[in-house]
Scaffold this motif. Structure first.
Motif, PDB file in Angstrom:
ATOM      1  N   PRO A  62       0.802  -1.227   0.000  1.00  0.00           N
ATOM      2  CA  PRO A  62       0.000   0.000   0.000  1.00  0.00           C
ATOM      3  C   PRO A  62       0.829   1.269   0.000  1.00  0.00           C
ATOM      4  CG  PRO A  62      -0.120  -1.103   2.137  1.00  0.00           C
ATOM      5  CD  PRO A  62       0.548  -2.053   1.210  1.00  0.00           C
ATOM      6  N   TRP A  63       2.026   1.206   0.567  1.00  0.00           N
ATOM      7  CA  TRP A  63       2.904   2.372   0.574  1.00  0.00           C
ATOM      8  C   TRP A  63       3.456   2.656  -0.821  1.00  0.00           C
ATOM      9  CZ3 TRP A  63       4.012   5.093   5.167  1.00  0.00           C
ATOM     10  CH2 TRP A  63       3.541   4.495   6.338  1.00  0.00           C
ATOM     11  N   ILE A  64       3.674   1.597  -1.582  1.00  0.00           N
ATOM     12  CA  ILE A  64       4.177   1.755  -2.951  1.00  0.00           C
ATOM     13  C   ILE A  64       3.065   2.224  -3.881  1.00  0.00           C
ATOM     14  CG2 ILE A  64       5.169   0.549  -4.934  1.00  0.00           C
ATOM     15  CD1 ILE A  64       6.451  -1.387  -2.975  1.00  0.00           C
ATOM     16  N   SER A  65       1.895   1.639  -3.723  1.00  0.00           N
ATOM     17  CA  SER A  65       0.799   1.920  -4.650  1.00  0.00           C
ATOM     18  C   SER A  65       0.387   3.387  -4.629  1.00  0.00           C
ATOM     19  CB  SER A  65      -0.402   1.023  -4.340  1.00  0.00           C
ATOM     20  OG  SER A  65      -0.921   1.305  -3.052  1.00  0.00           O
ATOM     21  N   ASP A  66       0.505   4.044  -3.466  1.00  0.00           N
ATOM     22  CA  ASP A  66       0.119   5.455  -3.425  1.00  0.00           C
ATOM     23  C   ASP A  66       1.318   6.400  -3.477  1.00  0.00           C
ATOM     24  OD1 ASP A  66       1.190   5.334  -0.870  1.00  0.00           O
ATOM     25  OD2 ASP A  66      -0.741   5.417   0.148  1.00  0.00           O
ATOM     26  N   GLY A  67       2.510   5.834  -3.728  1.00  0.00           N
ATOM     27  CA  GLY A  67       3.686   6.666  -3.959  1.00  0.00           C
ATOM     28  C   GLY A  67       4.371   7.203  -2.720  1.00  0.00           C
ATOM     29  N   ARG A  68       3.970   6.752  -1.544  1.00  0.00           N
ATOM     30  CA  ARG A  68       4.622   7.250  -0.332  1.00  0.00           C
ATOM     31  C   ARG A  68       6.036   6.708  -0.172  1.00  0.00           C
ATOM     32  NH1 ARG A  68       0.627   5.632   4.291  1.00  0.00           N
ATOM     33  NH2 ARG A  68       0.197   3.950   2.804  1.00  0.00           N
ATOM     34  N   LEU A  69       6.266   5.469  -0.619  1.00  0.00           N
ATOM     35  CA  LEU A  69       7.587   4.859  -0.538  1.00  0.00           C
ATOM     36  C   LEU A  69       7.926   4.194  -1.864  1.00  0.00           C
ATOM     37  CD1 LEU A  69       7.478   3.157   3.005  1.00  0.00           C
ATOM     38  CD2 LEU A  69       8.574   5.319   2.405  1.00  0.00           C
ATOM     39  N   ARG A  70       9.197   3.856  -2.027  1.00  0.00           N
ATOM     40  CA  ARG A  70       9.671   3.167  -3.224  1.00  0.00           C
ATOM     41  C   ARG A  70      10.356   1.867  -2.811  1.00  0.00           C
ATOM     42  NH1 ARG A  70      13.624   6.684  -5.261  1.00  0.00           N
ATOM     43  NH2 ARG A  70      12.147   7.629  -6.731  1.00  0.00           N
ATOM     44  N   ALA A  71       9.976   0.780  -3.436  1.00  0.00           N
ATOM     45  CA  ALA A  71      10.662  -0.496  -3.207  1.00  0.00           C
ATOM     46  C   ALA A  71      11.881  -0.553  -4.111  1.00  0.00           C
ATOM     47  CB  ALA A  71       9.735  -1.657  -3.500  1.00  0.00           C
ATOM     48  N   ILE A  72      13.025  -0.942  -3.542  1.00  0.00           N
ATOM     49  CA  ILE A  72      14.248  -0.977  -4.341  1.00  0.00           C
ATOM     50  C   ILE A  72      14.741  -2.397  -4.592  1.00  0.00           C
ATOM     51  CG2 ILE A  72      14.978   1.351  -3.713  1.00  0.00           C
ATOM     52  CD1 ILE A  72      16.948   0.045  -1.710  1.00  0.00           C
ATOM     53  N   THR A  73      14.215  -3.369  -3.872  1.00  0.00           N
ATOM     54  CA  THR A  73      14.556  -4.756  -4.175  1.00  0.00           C
ATOM     55  C   THR A  73      13.600  -5.677  -3.443  1.00  0.00           C
ATOM     56  OG1 THR A  73      16.412  -6.312  -4.418  1.00  0.00           O
ATOM     57  CG2 THR A  73      16.171  -5.253  -2.274  1.00  0.00           C
ATOM     58  N   VAL A  74      13.519  -6.914  -3.919  1.00  0.00           N
ATOM     59  CA  VAL A  74      12.699  -7.954  -3.292  1.00  0.00           C
ATOM     60  C   VAL A  74      13.596  -9.166  -3.070  1.00  0.00           C
ATOM     61  CG1 VAL A  74      10.621  -9.371  -3.464  1.00  0.00           C
ATOM     62  CG2 VAL A  74      10.698  -7.138  -4.588  1.00  0.00           C
ATOM     63  N   PHE A  75      13.563  -9.717  -1.859  1.00  0.00           N
ATOM     64  CA  PHE A  75      14.437 -10.840  -1.523  1.00  0.00           C
ATOM     65  C   PHE A  75      13.754 -12.164  -1.880  1.00  0.00           C
ATOM     66  CE2 PHE A  75      15.999  -7.402   1.172  1.00  0.00           C
ATOM     67  CZ  PHE A  75      17.357  -7.477   0.916  1.00  0.00           C
ATOM     68  N   THR A  76      13.798 -12.485  -3.142  1.00  0.00           N
ATOM     69  CA  THR A  76      13.266 -13.747  -3.640  1.00  0.00           C
ATOM     70  C   THR A  76      13.983 -14.096  -4.928  1.00  0.00           C
ATOM     71  OG1 THR A  76      11.258 -14.906  -4.333  1.00  0.00           O
ATOM     72  CG2 THR A  76      11.431 -12.591  -4.942  1.00  0.00           C
ATOM     73  N   ASP A  77      13.940 -15.363  -5.285  1.00  0.00           N
ATOM     74  CA  ASP A  77      14.459 -15.772  -6.585  1.00  0.00           C
ATOM     75  C   ASP A  77      13.326 -16.285  -7.465  1.00  0.00           C
ATOM     76  OD1 ASP A  77      13.883 -18.145  -5.339  1.00  0.00           O
ATOM     77  OD2 ASP A  77      15.925 -18.933  -5.384  1.00  0.00           O
ATOM     78  N   ASP A  78      12.100 -15.997  -7.042  1.00  0.00           N
ATOM     79  CA  ASP A  78      10.918 -16.414  -7.792  1.00  0.00           C
ATOM     80  C   ASP A  78      10.238 -15.180  -8.390  1.00  0.00           C
ATOM     81  OD1 ASP A  78       8.599 -17.432  -8.815  1.00  0.00           O
ATOM     82  OD2 ASP A  78       7.845 -18.257  -6.928  1.00  0.00           O
ATOM     83  N   PRO A  79      10.360 -14.956  -9.692  1.00  0.00           N
ATOM     84  CA  PRO A  79       9.752 -13.768 -10.317  1.00  0.00           C
ATOM     85  C   PRO A  79       8.257 -13.660 -10.048  1.00  0.00           C
ATOM     86  CG  PRO A  79      11.256 -14.835 -11.846  1.00  0.00           C
ATOM     87  CD  PRO A  79      11.112 -15.760 -10.672  1.00  0.00           C
ATOM     88  N   ALA A  80       7.597 -14.794  -9.910  1.00  0.00           N
ATOM     89  CA  ALA A  80       6.154 -14.774  -9.673  1.00  0.00           C
ATOM     90  C   ALA A  80       5.811 -14.212  -8.303  1.00  0.00           C
ATOM     91  CB  ALA A  80       5.576 -16.175  -9.817  1.00  0.00           C
ATOM     92  N   ASN A  81       6.788 -14.208  -7.406  1.00  0.00           N
ATOM     93  CA  ASN A  81       6.562 -13.715  -6.048  1.00  0.00           C
ATOM     94  C   ASN A  81       7.201 -12.356  -5.828  1.00  0.00           C
ATOM     95  OD1 ASN A  81       5.304 -14.154  -3.584  1.00  0.00           O
ATOM     96  ND2 ASN A  81       7.088 -15.098  -2.648  1.00  0.00           N
ATOM     97  N   SER A  82       7.673 -11.734  -6.911  1.00  0.00           N
ATOM     98  CA  SER A  82       8.342 -10.452  -6.811  1.00  0.00           C
ATOM     99  C   SER A  82       7.336  -9.315  -6.996  1.00  0.00           C
ATOM    100  CB  SER A  82       9.464 -10.369  -7.846  1.00  0.00           C
ATOM    101  OG  SER A  82      10.232  -9.210  -7.651  1.00  0.00           O
ATOM    102  N   ILE A  83       7.829  -8.117  -7.263  1.00  0.00           N
ATOM    103  CA  ILE A  83       7.006  -6.934  -7.518  1.00  0.00           C
ATOM    104  C   ILE A  83       7.339  -6.429  -8.910  1.00  0.00           C
ATOM    105  CG2 ILE A  83       6.478  -4.566  -6.809  1.00  0.00           C
ATOM    106  CD1 ILE A  83       7.299  -5.347  -3.969  1.00  0.00           C
TER     107      ILE A  83
END
Length: 323
Positions: free
Chosen positions: A215-236
């Protein structure tokens, strides 16, 4: 390094409470439930654990046939809530959100008073990956930017976690170890407050799971810079996975339900069946998916075996990170 957090007396009291709970007369399935059920959430309101717990309680009530009320019992890197839930009378009227901290903290905090073994496994609900989030005005747009800045200014980057021994702390420490950087860890009472502190520019980075950050990303309040997974389907979408940058840290969070050890099997069967029906409810699936995480459900013994494996994985990660 190990973090001393709780005293031996605190551990003794917690274990004594468990013993008292086990000594109480157990309820059988025919008697269950007799009253509203308390769902203990060991972290503060607003974080992902609280969010998932409240959604579960909402949709599970009609299947269990009684009110499920949420109580946030915070403190001690989750130990306060976990110890309370483990020490409760094993009759199914107190259940607990069993989450990642319970797999990680016993490896990193001296005399942590509880472990996964103090709970009877009921069901796994979700297992979203961890992310790093920054303020959009931070000038940090990628994991590479963060690492470069940390190397240029050793010890100045502040990373908010859910407290010492939490999975978010372990993930941040693993990243620092693999990247060869020095950062400062800022403990918070859950990932929700860490995200708020990042948005308020009180800290540079928050570690939180995909569902919490969504929800923080969707409304632009924060930015995600990485996701700790090796599964693209579970990433952003649009966010580079840490594994793509050469950092293999796939020990993301999970949220599940546990009952006190010693809860009679007939009562556990009722709770497990409640979880099964809830997880198959289209309205529950739709609601929880909107939070940014997808249901990942394991029931009873299968969840118990998965949880034991996760506990071992965190122990291995702690050793690898030199904690």
């Amino acid at each position: 390094m190990r973090l001393t957090h709780l005293t031996g007396a605190g551990k003794a009291l917690a274990l004594a409470g468990v013993a008292l709970g086990l000594g109480s007369a157990p309820a059988q399935a025919a008697d269950y439930p007799q009253k509203p059920v308390e769902l203990v959430i060991p972290f503060s309101q607003g974080g992902g654990t609280d969010q998932v717990g409240r959604i579960f309680a909402q949709y599970a009530e009609p299947y269990l046939g009684t009110e499920i009320f949420v109580s946030n019992r915070t403190g001690g890197s989750g130990a306060v809530g976990f110890a309370y839930g483990a020490a409760a009378k094993p009759d199914g009227h107190v259940i607990t959100m069993v989450v990642t901290t319970l797999a990680a903290a016993p490896h990193t905090i001296d005399q942590y008073p509880v472990s996964y073994e103090d709970f009877a496994p009921v069901c796994l609900l979700t297992a979203p990956p961890a992310t790093l989030a920054v303020h959009p005005d931070s000038g940090i747009t990628s994991l590479e930017d963060l690492i470069a800045k940390a190397k240029a200014e050793p010890g100045k980057i502040t990373i908010g976690t859910a407290g010492p021994g939490s999975n978010t702390h372990l993930i941040a420490a693993s990243l620092a170890d693999q990247a060869g950087i020095e950062v400062r860890y800022v403990p918070n009472k859950g990932s929700g407050p860490a995200l708020t502190a990042t948005y308020g520019k009180h800290i540079d980075v928050a570690v939180a799971d995909k569902a919490e950050v969504a929800p923080w990303i969707s409304d632009g309040r924060l930015r995600a810079i990485t996701v700790f997974t090796d599964d693209p389907a579970n990433s952003i979408d649009g966010v580079k996975m840490a594994s793509e940058s050469g950092y293999n840290i796939d020990i993301g969070s999970f949220r599940a339900i546990g009952a006190p050890k010693g809860t009679p099997q007939p009562v556990l069967d009722v709770l497990i069946e409640t979880c099964r029906k809830t997880s198959e409810d289209p309205a529950f699936v739709e609601h929880i998916t909107k939070t940014g995480t997808e249901p990942y459900v394991l029931l009873g013994e299968k969840f118990g075996a998965w949880l034991a494996g996760k506990h071992k994985a965190f122990g291995d990660a702690v050793k690898a990170a030199g904690l």
